[in-house]
Design an enzyme around this catalytic site. Sequence first.
Site, PDB file in Angstrom:
ATOM      1  N   ASN A 240      47.185  37.554  38.046  1.00  0.00           N
ATOM      2  CA  ASN A 240      45.034  37.853  38.824  1.00  0.00           C
ATOM      3  C   ASN A 240      45.514  36.650  40.113  1.00  0.00           C
ATOM      4  OD1 ASN A 240      43.806  37.390  36.091  1.00  0.00           O
ATOM      5  ND2 ASN A 240      43.643  39.624  37.163  1.00  0.00           N
TER       6      ASN A 240
ATOM      7  N   SER B 243      43.764  33.538  39.857  1.00  0.00           N
ATOM      8  CA  SER B 243      43.116  33.959  41.199  1.00  0.00           C
ATOM      9  C   SER B 243      43.087  32.279  42.180  1.00  0.00           C
ATOM     10  CB  SER B 243      41.820  33.839  40.288  1.00  0.00           C
ATOM     11  OG  SER B 243      41.162  34.256  42.167  1.00  0.00           O
TER      12      SER B 243
ATOM     13  N   HIS C 228      39.716  41.669  35.972  1.00  0.00           N
ATOM     14  CA  HIS C 228      40.268  40.282  36.748  1.00  0.00           C
ATOM     15  C   HIS C 228      40.586  38.580  35.798  1.00  0.00           C
ATOM     16  CE1 HIS C 228      40.884  37.699  40.451  1.00  0.00           C
ATOM     17  NE2 HIS C 228      39.715  37.184  40.210  1.00  0.00           N
TER      18      HIS C 228
END
Length: 278
Positions: A121, A97, A242
Amino acid sequence: MTLTTLQLSKPFGKVAYRATGDGDPLVLIHGVGMQSAAWEPQIDALSQSHQVIAVDMPGHGGSDALPTEASLPDFVAWLHVVLRALGTGPISLAGHSMGALVSGGYAITYPEMVTRLALLNGVFRRSQEARTAVIARAEQIRSGMIDLETPLTRWFGDGKADMAARVKVSDWLASVDPSGYATAYSAFARGDATYADRFSAISCPLLALTGDGDQNSSPAMSAAMAEAAQNGKSLVIEGHRHMVNLTAPEQVNTALKDWLKTPFQSPLDQKDTSHEHV
């Protein structure tokens, strides 16, 4: 595994990290609101063949926050200071992320330091609508309005693995320093295109991995990152969202083990980009 702390020069302050295993170094960078403990399944599996170093991002876990106006390049500069202090030399680098944004920017800025790059992700060139929404959320967080339930609902389904991971993630989100969280989230919200135009300079093996149910770090984004790099591959884990490294650890660990075995290809080698679903 206990945290080790290291004092850096100003303005970076203290950094906390977990290190275990022997072999070539693999550095792991987590996402906004998380901490190095979020990599536990990967630390356990990959430390059997590598020295694994999982770092707490600024303002998370045991690491000091960056100044409130910090942007994505400041987080990239922070990572370089950390690695120099640790004396790692060239590394394999994986980020999740926000950590994927930092890792991608680092590989572009310091290509001599990165032998392999994995972006889990990750976000890449959000739509204008998505960018507006995430910047609005960043401003809410900066104002002190921290909503934990919305991201948890977006990140997890109702399966057993999801619910077990959700408990841990909820605890990490609840314990993060609000100011450090706000600074990192602002950099995350505004950083999706910062290095996007320079992905073609990435010549090391790149793995872009996400879950098919991750709407904000979508399979299309992973495919675009892999396509833009010189030696990229995208992988989509079906039935996950996620926090795929926690909800599908065996599949993610298998993918990362394969990635770690990928030989380095120079920029002159032929580009080999493929996309898979598993």
